[in-house]
Design a protein around this motif. Sequence first.
Motif, mmCIF file in Angstrom:
data_model
loop_
_atom_site.group_PDB
_atom_site.id
_atom_site.type_symbol
_atom_site.label_atom_id
_atom_site.label_comp_id
_atom_site.label_asym_id
_atom_site.label_seq_id
_atom_site.Cartn_x
_atom_site.Cartn_y
_atom_site.Cartn_z
ATOM 1 N N VAL A 121 0.858 -1.184 0.000
ATOM 2 C CA VAL A 121 0.000 0.000 0.000
ATOM 3 C C VAL A 121 0.898 1.239 0.000
ATOM 4 O O VAL A 121 1.714 1.414 0.892
ATOM 5 C CB VAL A 121 -0.892 0.044 1.272
ATOM 6 C CG1 VAL A 121 -1.887 1.177 1.166
ATOM 7 C CG2 VAL A 121 -1.604 -1.273 1.469
ATOM 8 N N GLY A 122 0.776 2.068 -1.012
ATOM 9 C CA GLY A 122 1.619 3.262 -1.092
ATOM 10 C C GLY A 122 0.878 4.385 -1.777
ATOM 11 O O GLY A 122 -0.294 4.239 -2.138
ATOM 12 N N LEU A 126 -2.692 4.573 -3.911
ATOM 13 C CA LEU A 126 -3.795 5.459 -3.512
ATOM 14 C C LEU A 126 -4.367 6.177 -4.724
ATOM 15 O O LEU A 126 -5.582 6.242 -4.922
ATOM 16 C CB LEU A 126 -3.304 6.515 -2.508
ATOM 17 C CG LEU A 126 -3.092 6.078 -1.064
ATOM 18 C CD1 LEU A 126 -2.750 7.286 -0.211
ATOM 19 C CD2 LEU A 126 -4.326 5.400 -0.539
ATOM 20 N N VAL A 127 -3.467 6.715 -5.556
ATOM 21 C CA VAL A 127 -3.927 7.452 -6.737
ATOM 22 C C VAL A 127 -4.603 6.494 -7.715
ATOM 23 O O VAL A 127 -5.658 6.795 -8.280
ATOM 24 C CB VAL A 127 -2.741 8.189 -7.419
ATOM 25 C CG1 VAL A 127 -3.213 8.925 -8.655
ATOM 26 C CG2 VAL A 127 -2.108 9.167 -6.443
ATOM 27 N N GLN A 128 -3.992 5.311 -7.869
ATOM 28 C CA GLN A 128 -4.575 4.324 -8.795
ATOM 29 C C GLN A 128 -5.977 3.903 -8.365
ATOM 30 O O GLN A 128 -6.810 3.576 -9.204
ATOM 31 C CB GLN A 128 -3.682 3.089 -8.874
ATOM 32 C CG GLN A 128 -2.531 3.277 -9.855
ATOM 33 C CD GLN A 128 -1.721 2.008 -9.991
ATOM 34 O OE1 GLN A 128 -1.518 1.294 -9.018
ATOM 35 N NE2 GLN A 128 -1.266 1.729 -11.189
ATOM 36 N N SER A 129 -6.222 3.912 -7.053
ATOM 37 C CA SER A 129 -7.519 3.435 -6.569
ATOM 38 C C SER A 129 -8.666 4.380 -6.944
ATOM 39 O O SER A 129 -9.828 4.085 -6.735
ATOM 40 C CB SER A 129 -7.483 3.229 -5.053
ATOM 41 O OG SER A 129 -7.379 4.479 -4.411
ATOM 42 N N LEU A 130 -8.313 5.551 -7.526
ATOM 43 C CA LEU A 130 -9.366 6.492 -7.945
ATOM 44 C C LEU A 130 -10.162 5.962 -9.123
ATOM 45 O O LEU A 130 -11.336 6.272 -9.312
ATOM 46 C CB LEU A 130 -8.738 7.835 -8.357
ATOM 47 C CG LEU A 130 -8.222 8.734 -7.243
ATOM 48 C CD1 LEU A 130 -7.464 9.906 -7.836
ATOM 49 C CD2 LEU A 130 -9.361 9.216 -6.379
ATOM 50 N N ILE A 131 -9.502 5.177 -9.972
ATOM 51 C CA ILE A 131 -10.155 4.679 -11.184
ATOM 52 C C ILE A 131 -10.193 3.155 -11.159
ATOM 53 O O ILE A 131 -9.177 2.515 -10.865
ATOM 54 C CB ILE A 131 -9.371 5.117 -12.452
ATOM 55 C CG1 ILE A 131 -9.143 6.635 -12.473
ATOM 56 C CG2 ILE A 131 -10.040 4.625 -13.734
ATOM 57 C CD1 ILE A 131 -10.285 7.454 -12.959
ATOM 58 N N SER A 132 -11.352 2.610 -11.446
ATOM 59 C CA SER A 132 -11.439 1.148 -11.539
ATOM 60 C C SER A 132 -11.736 0.774 -12.995
ATOM 61 O O SER A 132 -12.583 1.398 -13.630
ATOM 62 C CB SER A 132 -12.565 0.643 -10.639
ATOM 63 O OG SER A 132 -12.876 -0.677 -10.984
ATOM 64 N N ILE A 339 -6.689 9.359 4.088
ATOM 65 C CA ILE A 339 -7.497 9.545 2.874
ATOM 66 C C ILE A 339 -7.682 8.196 2.176
ATOM 67 O O ILE A 339 -8.754 7.865 1.678
ATOM 68 C CB ILE A 339 -6.813 10.560 1.915
ATOM 69 C CG1 ILE A 339 -6.809 11.949 2.550
ATOM 70 C CG2 ILE A 339 -7.505 10.592 0.549
ATOM 71 C CD1 ILE A 339 -5.993 12.983 1.801
ATOM 72 N N GLY A 340 -6.628 7.382 2.202
ATOM 73 C CA GLY A 340 -6.676 6.090 1.521
ATOM 74 C C GLY A 340 -7.445 5.028 2.283
ATOM 75 O O GLY A 340 -7.790 3.995 1.713
#
Length: 406
Positions: A121-122, A126-132, A339-340
């Motif tokens: 988890v980094g 976190l940024v990648q988790s914005l888009i699925s 935030i994550g």
Amino acid sequence: MPFSENKLVVAIFVAGLAGIICGWFFGPVMLAVAWLGDLFLDALKMMIIPLIVGAVISGVTSLGDIRKLGKVGSVTLLYYASTTACAVLIGLIVVNIIQPGNGISYQVPLISESITDRNSVGITELVQSLISPNIISAASNTQLLPIIVFCLLFGAALTTIGEKKSAMINFFDNLNEVMMKLVMWVMVFAPVGIFCLVAGQFGKVGGGAAITNELVAVGGYFFTVIIGLTCHFLLLFIILIFLSKRGREYLFKLLRALLTAFGTASSSATLPLTMKCSLEAGVDKRSVKFVLPIGATINMDGTALYEAVAVMFIAQAYGITMGMGEQVIIFITATLAAIGAAGIPQAGLVTMLIVLNAVNMPTEGIGLILAVDWLLDRFRTTVNVWGDSVGAAVVESYLPIEITQK
Ligand code: ASP
């Protein structure tokens, strides 16, 4: 509705208290009622996805055009980022004053691999988790962040397609109304649900004697987090008074949601009630629909504060000195880690690895605080939900006046 609002608040409060007392004295016997609590939790979770889809799309379209969305979005993010940063700061101040980890004799218990395995988890994740890539699978796994991003984009695009848009906007407005009705029905069962959830959890950890043992071992840490959370709760109340047109009565209106947050330890599961209570308190619909779903997903003041205190506590217990530089790193990473964190029980425990890794601390240190985490989770989730609710009241004051409310 069979209950008046005041009676429901009292009933939920008494139920929570009775749950603590029964779980404390009867211990594992109370596991017998845990399934009823889970049923209530499932009923709340069942509503999250349709509620968010209806609320966010209808909230965005009610703002009119994309430029206004940008303005309201900026105020919302500014509020969330600054209050989370304040929370971490309070945590760092309190833990530096009290120094709960100094001189404690510790034995690090074994921690489950599901926690240590999450080293990956980094910030990038976190940024990648914005888009699925698959919005349906994100929904089925209750990954709210990509759903919200999709709904924000969908709503924004919907405002640009001219006359054809009205049927679709009506659909999402109505979906939102229907979901609110369902929330009202489920809310009636909150007293029973909260009682069973709390009694079941206190029973699961072994009742009063076991909890006392845990608290004796890391009581200093536990109370440091509680003191920090109390300070932040009060700070949010002051922000509410100065930056919104609301005061004490808002806190009272939100009590049902706050008690549910304590009972469920999940800000996502509490979201339906948070929205309902804010609407009943008279907060502008646009703010409730737009600000609260985002808040329940990314705004975790209590979690941020707790992560900062926990990492400092672990460092103190290991005899590692954290200088100004390290504390700045903790400040930044704890804000991002919060935030994550997902709005589910003990998510903060996992994202705390980001903070521990950033300051080169051993991840096994988490074992030190594991025993009391389920209890602290309930307190920090309550502060998380209070932070979101104050956010809705504050952003309301900054909504563009020229837009007519839906
Ligand atoms: N349980 C918290 C929430 O749902 C997250 C955490 O701090 O673990 O808000």
